[in-house]
Design a protein around this motif. Structure first.
Motif, PDB file in Angstrom:
ATOM      1  N   SER A 151       0.866  -1.178   0.000  1.00 19.57           N
ATOM      2  CA  SER A 151       0.000   0.000   0.000  1.00 19.57           C
ATOM      3  C   SER A 151       0.901   1.226   0.000  1.00 19.57           C
ATOM      4  N   VAL A 152       0.622   2.136  -0.930  1.00 19.61           N
ATOM      5  CA  VAL A 152       1.431   3.352  -1.039  1.00 19.61           C
ATOM      6  C   VAL A 152       0.486   4.541  -0.974  1.00 19.61           C
ATOM      7  N   ARG A 153       0.819   5.473  -0.098  1.00 20.33           N
ATOM      8  CA  ARG A 153      -0.076   6.608   0.082  1.00 20.33           C
ATOM      9  C   ARG A 153       0.123   7.624  -1.029  1.00 20.33           C
ATOM     10  N   GLU A 154      -1.001   8.110  -1.583  1.00 16.86           N
ATOM     11  CA  GLU A 154      -0.970   9.209  -2.559  1.00 16.86           C
ATOM     12  C   GLU A 154      -2.042  10.195  -2.159  1.00 16.86           C
ATOM     13  N   GLY A 155      -1.659  11.252  -1.475  1.00 14.65           N
ATOM     14  CA  GLY A 155      -2.619  12.236  -1.005  1.00 14.65           C
ATOM     15  C   GLY A 155      -3.584  11.622  -0.019  1.00 14.65           C
ATOM     16  N   ASP A 156      -4.887  11.740  -0.299  1.00 15.91           N
ATOM     17  CA  ASP A 156      -5.906  11.196   0.600  1.00 15.91           C
ATOM     18  C   ASP A 156      -6.247   9.758   0.274  1.00 15.91           C
ATOM     19  N   GLU A 157      -5.466   9.164  -0.614  1.00 19.97           N
ATOM     20  CA  GLU A 157      -5.768   7.801  -1.032  1.00 19.97           C
ATOM     21  C   GLU A 157      -4.563   6.895  -0.824  1.00 19.97           C
ATOM     22  N   TRP A 158      -4.860   5.601  -0.851  1.00 18.42           N
ATOM     23  CA  TRP A 158      -3.807   4.584  -0.834  1.00 18.42           C
ATOM     24  C   TRP A 158      -3.947   3.772  -2.120  1.00 18.42           C
ATOM     25  N   VAL A 159      -2.791   3.446  -2.707  1.00 16.35           N
ATOM     26  CA  VAL A 159      -2.806   2.623  -3.916  1.00 16.35           C
ATOM     27  C   VAL A 159      -2.309   1.233  -3.541  1.00 16.35           C
ATOM     28  N   ILE A 160      -3.117   0.236  -3.863  1.00 22.26           N
ATOM     29  CA  ILE A 160      -2.838  -1.136  -3.422  1.00 22.26           C
ATOM     30  C   ILE A 160      -2.472  -1.996  -4.628  1.00 22.26           C
ATOM     31  N   LEU A 187      -5.485  -0.615  -7.126  1.00 25.20           N
ATOM     32  CA  LEU A 187      -6.745  -0.434  -6.386  1.00 25.20           C
ATOM     33  C   LEU A 187      -6.594   0.787  -5.490  1.00 25.20           C
ATOM     34  N   ARG A 188      -7.586   1.683  -5.501  1.00 18.85           N
ATOM     35  CA  ARG A 188      -7.468   2.906  -4.697  1.00 18.85           C
ATOM     36  C   ARG A 188      -8.465   2.876  -3.541  1.00 18.85           C
ATOM     37  N   ILE A 189      -7.947   3.135  -2.334  1.00 17.75           N
ATOM     38  CA  ILE A 189      -8.799   3.148  -1.137  1.00 17.75           C
ATOM     39  C   ILE A 189      -8.621   4.498  -0.451  1.00 17.75           C
ATOM     40  N   PRO A 190      -9.732   5.192  -0.129  1.00 18.99           N
ATOM     41  CA  PRO A 190      -9.589   6.475   0.586  1.00 18.99           C
ATOM     42  C   PRO A 190      -8.953   6.261   1.957  1.00 18.99           C
TER      43      PRO A 190
END
Lengths: 409, 374
Positions: free
Chosen positions: A148-157, A223-226
Motif C-alpha cells: 500500500s502506497v499513500r498518494e494524497g488522501d488515497e492509498w494505492v494497493i 486499487l485505490r482506497i480512501p
C-alpha cells in the motif's frame, strides 16, 4: 454439576425456539443432509435468513443495540446457534462478517462508519470477506507483501491475496497490507476496509481437492482506497489484525460429519466376514477412541459455556476442539471407506451409505486441518499460550522486512 | 449449565493439594517403593482418615463424612497427582463402594465405622492370574460358608484386614466377605511394576466367608463397583497425567540444548500440546463421570467406561512422553519420572485393561438407541 440452563438462559432458549419454530423448517430426525458451503446460488436465501433474524432480534445477539444488535450475551449467541442447528437454514456465510469484520469495525471505525456498516451487515445487506492470507503469508500472516502506497488522501494497493472465502460474492472486505517494507515485518503493516466492487480487483476461484470452489485468489492492481477507510494508525495493521483474529467466533457446536454417530451406525449396518462390522474387535477399539474424543469435545464445550455463564473469559477450548475434530473427521472418513471395501471409492450418492458422505469428507477433510489455524499453528498456540513454553527463535522479527530471506532468490 | 466443580469443592481441592504437597512428597513415595518391608505409608493413611477422606462417602450414621461422589473425585485427583502410597483405592473405591452397594445393615455397621477411621482396610479380590477375569473364567469355589482358591494379584491384599472375594457356588457367582486374619488364609506379597503400591497373592483354604449381596449377583455387583471405581480412578489418572505434563513443561522451559530451551523446539512443543489435549479430553470425560456418579445417572456405565478409556490413554501417554522429554535423565532412578510411568500402567490395568473397557464402552452404547444425545 448440572447441565441445566439458568432461569434466564431457559427463558432465552424458549424465546429462540419459539421464534425458530415460527420462521424455519425443522430438520427431520436421523436424516443425513448434504453438507453445504456458501455456494453462490444459496446467497439470496442466506441474506434473506439473516434479514429475518435481524428483524426478529436474533442477529448480532451479543452486539450493542445502538448498532442493530440485541445487546445480549455471548452465551445467548451460543444458545441461539445451538437451537439453529436443529433447523434447515442456509449455509453460514456471515461468520466472517459477524465474527471478524464487525468487531474490528466496532473497535477501529469512526462513529459514522459504524452506523453505516454494522447494522447493514447484521441485516444481511453486506457480506464481508477477509483479505489476509497471501501466497507468501499464510500461517506466517505478518509475512504478507501486498503493497500500500499513500498518494494524497488515497492509498494505492498492489498485490495478491489467496484462500479468500466468499470473495466471489462478498460486498465488502477487510484488508491488511504492507505500507513500510523497510520496517520489521510486524511494524510495517496497515489495515483497511473496502468495497469489493472497487476497480482494480480481480477474483479467480480456486478449485479444491473436493472439486468445489469455496475460496479464491484476489488480485489487486492499482486499487485505490480512501485514507478514511484505514482502520487503526499507519503501521499498526498487525494490532488491528490481532483484534480481528481474537474475535473468531465461538463454535456453534455443529459437528463435523461424518462423526462418531455416523460411523457407529455404519458399523451396525455393514456386514463383514463374521457379521456386522461393530462385532469386530478392531472396529470396536477405533469406535471407542472416537467416542471419547467426540464426547470430550462436546464436554469441553460444556465447560466453555459454563465459563461464559459465569462471566469468565473462554480459554483455549476452541483450539482443542478444532484440532481434535478436524483430524477425527479425516480418520473416520478413511476408516468408513475401508469398511466398504472394494466399492469404498465410489462417489455415487445413490449407491453409497449416507449418500457418499464418507467419500466427500475424504476429499474435503484435508482443508479442515489447514484452514483457520493449521494443526501445527494450533499446537504452537496451545504450547505457548496455555503451557507457557517459549516462542520459537525468530530470525525475522527485528530485520527490515525487505531484507528477510524468502527462499526464492 | 454448570459443568464444573463448586467453590466448596475447589476449596477442598486446595486443602487436599496443600496437605499432599507436604505429606505425600516424592521422598514418601520412594520410601514405600524402595523398602520391601513398607507396603504403604501408615502415618499418611491415618492422617487421611483424620481429614475425613477415607470415610468421605460413608454416611454419617456409620462414622463417615457423608460427602458426595463428586467430592471424592476431587480428592482422588489430588491423590493421583501426589502418587499417595496408600490403600485408598482398594479400601475406598472398591471395598467401601461394595459394602454401600450390597452390604446388609449389619455388615455396614461391622465394617464401615472402622474403615472410615482408617483402622480397618478392605480390598477387592477378583483376578486369578494372567488373562481376563470375567463371569466365565472365575474358578474360586464357595461352599458351606467357606471359600477355596487363589486370587492374584490383589491390590493391598497383604495389608488389608478383609477382602471382598468373587467366587462360585454351584452355578452362582457371588461376592463374599472374608476375614484375611482368620484361619485358612495365607498371603504373600507379589512384586508389580509399581512397588509403591502393594499387591499380594492370597490363597484361601476353607476360609470362613460371609455372603455380600444376593447369591448369584456377584458379577453384576462387581461390575457396578468397577464402574464407580473407574470414575474415581479416572480422576487419579487425570491428576497423575497433569503432574507429568507439569513436570515435562517445567523441564522443557529450563533445560537448554543447542543454545536454547528445549521447549522452544516444535518437536517438544507439539509433543506437550498433544499431551495437554489428551489430558483435557480425559478430564472432560472424567468430569462427566463425576456428574453421573453424583446423579446416579442412567448412563453411569457409559460415562465410567469413557472416563476410564480416556484417562488410561492420557496418563500412559503423558507418563511415557514425560520421560522422553527429560531425555537420559528421565530414565534414571534418581529422577521422579518413573514413579508416574509405573503408576500410570498399573492404574490402567487395575480394573481390567483398556481393551476390555473399550469393548465395554461400545457394548454400553449398543444397548441404547444412540442418537448423540442422552
Amino acid at each position: 454439576m448440572d447441565f441445566n440452563d439458568t432461569p434466564e438462559e431457559a427463558e432465552f432458549r424458549a424465546e429462540a425456539r419459539a421464534w425458530l419454530a415460527a420462521n424455519a423448517e425443522p430438520k427431520a430426525p436421523g436424516k443425513v443432509y448434504k453438507y453445504r458451503r456458501g455456494e453462490p446460488e444459496l446467497i439470496p436465501a442466506a441474506r434473506e435468513w439473516e434479514r429475518k433474524k435481524f428483524e426478529g432480534g436474533f442477529s448480532g445477539i451479543a452486539l450493542p443495540k445502538e448498532y442493530g444488535g440485541r445487546g445480549g450475551t455471548r452465551l445467548q449467541q451460543i444458545i441461539f446457534a445451538e437451537e439453529e442447528t436443529n433447523y434447515l437454514i442456509p449455509p453460514p456465510i456471515f461468520s466472517i462478517s459477524h465474527g471478524m469484520a464487525v468487531p474490528t469495525m466496532l473497535t477501529y471505525a469512526t462513529e459514522e462508519q459504524k452506523q453505516r456498516f454494522v447494522p447493514a451487515t447484521l441485516r444481511g445487506d453486506e457480506i464481508w470477506c477477509q483479505l489476509f492470507s497471501e501466497p507468501a503469508g499464510g500461517s506466517d500472516l505478518a509475512g504478507l507483501r501486498t503493497r500500500s502506497v499513500r498518494e494524497g488522501d488515497e492509498w494505492v494497493i498492489n498485490g495478491q491475496k489467496i484462500w479468500t472465502s466468499g470473495a466471489h460474492y462478498a460486498d465488502m472486505a477487510i484488508l491488511v497490507t504492507r505500507s513500510d517494507p523497510d520496517a520489521p515485518k510486524h511494524k510495517g503493516l496497515t489495515y483497511f476496509f473496502l468495497d469489493m466492487k472497487s476497480p482494480g480487483i480481480e477474483i479467480r476461484p480456486i478449485k479444491q481437492v473436493s472439486g468445489f470452489s469455496n475460496f479464491n485468489e484476489v488480485f489487486m492492481t492499482d486499487l485505490r482506497i480512501p485514507d478514511s477507510q484505514r482502520l487503526g494508525d499507519v503501521g499498526q495493521g498487525w494490532q488491528v489484525a490481532i483484534t480481528t483474529l481474537m474475535n473468531e467466533r465461538v463454535s456453534s457446536g455443529v459437528r463435523p460429519a461424518p462423526d462418531f454417530e455416523d460411523i457407529f451406525q455404519l458399523t451396525k449396518d455393514l456386514e463383514l466376514e463374521d457379521g456386522p462390522a461393530i462385532a469386530d474387535t478392531a472396529v470396536r477399539e477405533k469406535l471407542a477412541d472416537w467416542y471419547i474424543k467426540a464426547q470430550g469435545v462436546k464436554l469441553i464445550r460444556a465447560r466453555l459455556v459454563t465459563a461464559l455463564s459465569r462471566g469468565e473469559r473462554p480459554g483455549p477450548e476452541n483450539s482443542i476442539s478444532k484440532l481434535v475434530s478436524s483430524f477425527r473427521r479425516q480418520e473416520i472418513a478413511h476408516f468408513g471407506m475401508d469398511l466398504m471395501d472394494m466399492a469404498g471409492g465410489m462417489m455415487d450418492p445413490d449407491k453409497m451409505p449416507s449418500r457418499a458422505l464418507y467419500q466427500q469428507a475424504l476429499l474435503d477433510a484435508p482443508g479442515g486441518r489447514i484452514a483457520a489455524g493449521s494443526d501445527e499453528i494450533l499446537r504452537n498456540i496451545i504450547s505457548e499460550r496455555v503451557l507457557g513454553l517459549p516462542p520459537d527463535i525468530r530470525v525475522d522479527k527485528e530485520l527490515p522486512f525487505n531484507q528477510l530471506p524468502t527462499g526464492s532468490e | 449449565m454448570n459443568f464444573d466443580f463448586s467453590e466448596e469443592q475447589y476449596l477442598l481441592r486446595d486443602q487436599a493439594r496443600k496437605f499432599l504437597d507436604d505429606r505425600s512428597t516424592p521422598a514418601v513415595v520412594r520410601a514405600v517403593l524402595e523398602d520391601d518391608e513398607k507396603p504403604y505409608d501408615a502415618e499418611l493413611w491415618q492422617e487421611m482418615a483424620e481429614l475425613g477422606w477415607i470415610g468421605a462417602i460413608v454416611p454419617e450414621e456409620y462414622g463417615g463424612a457423608g460427602m458426595t461422589g463428586e467430592d471424592l473425585c476431587v480428592i482422588a485427583e489430588e491423590l493421583g497427582r501426589s502418587l499417595a502410597p496408600t490403600p485408598f483405592s482398594s479400601s475406598v473405591y472398591m471395598a467401601t463402594e461394595a459394602l454401600l452397594l450390597a452390604g446388609s445393615d449389619a455388615q455396614k455397621g461391622d465394617h464401615l465405622p472402622a474403615m472410615a477411621a482408617g483402622e480397618r482396610i478392605g480390598c477387592f479380590a477378583v483376578s486369578e492370574g494372567v488373562g481376563v477375569a470375567n463371569a466365565d473364567s472365575i474358578k474360586m469355589r464357595a461352599s458351606d460358608g467357606a471359600v477355596d482358591g487363589t486370587k492374584i494379584p490383589v491390590a493391598d491384599g497383604d495389608i488389608a484386614d478383609f477382602a471382598v472375594v468373587l467366587a462360585r457356588a454351584g452355578s452362582d457367582l457371588s461376592l463374599y466377605l472374608v476375614d484375611l486374619t482368620g484361619e485358612g488364609v495365607s498371603r504373600k506379597s507379589v512384586e508389580t511394576v509399581d512397588p509403591s503400591r502393594s499387591h499380594a497373592e492370597i490363597t484361601f483354604e476353607k476360609a470362613a466367608a460371609e455372603p455380600l449381596g444376593a447369591a448369584g449377583e456377584g458379577w453384576e455387583i462387581t461390575q457396578a463397583v468397577f464402574d464407580r471405581a473407574a470414575i474415581l480412578m479416572a480422576f487419579e489418572q487425570v491428576g497423575g497425567a497433569q503432574a507429568c505434563l507439569d513436570m515435562a513443561t517445567e523441564y522443557a522451559k529450563n533445560r537448554f540444548a543447542f543454545g536454547r530451551p528445549i521447549g522452544s523446539f516444535q518437536a517438544i512443543k507439539h509433543k506437550l500440546a498433544n499431551i495437554y489435549i489428551d489430558v483435557e479430553l480425559a478430564r472432560a470425560n472424567a468430569y462427566y463421570g463425576a456428574w453421573a456418579l453424583a446423579a446416579d445417572a442412567p448412563d453411569l456405565s457409559t460415562a465410567a467406561a469413557a472416563a476410564r478409556v480416556a484417562a488410561s490413554e492420557a496418563y500412559n501417554h503423558a507418563a511415557r512422553e514425560n520421560i522422553q522429554t527429560h531425555g537420559g535423565m528421565g530414565f534414571t532412578w534418581e529422577f521422579d519420572c518413573h514413579l508416574y510411568y509405573r503408576r500410570a500402567k498399573l492404574l490402567s490395568l487395575a480394573l481390567g485393561g483398556e481393551r476390555r473397557w473399550k469393548d465395554r464402552l461400545i457394548s454400553q452404547l449398543e444397548t441404547r438407541n444412540f442418537t448423540g444425545e442422552e
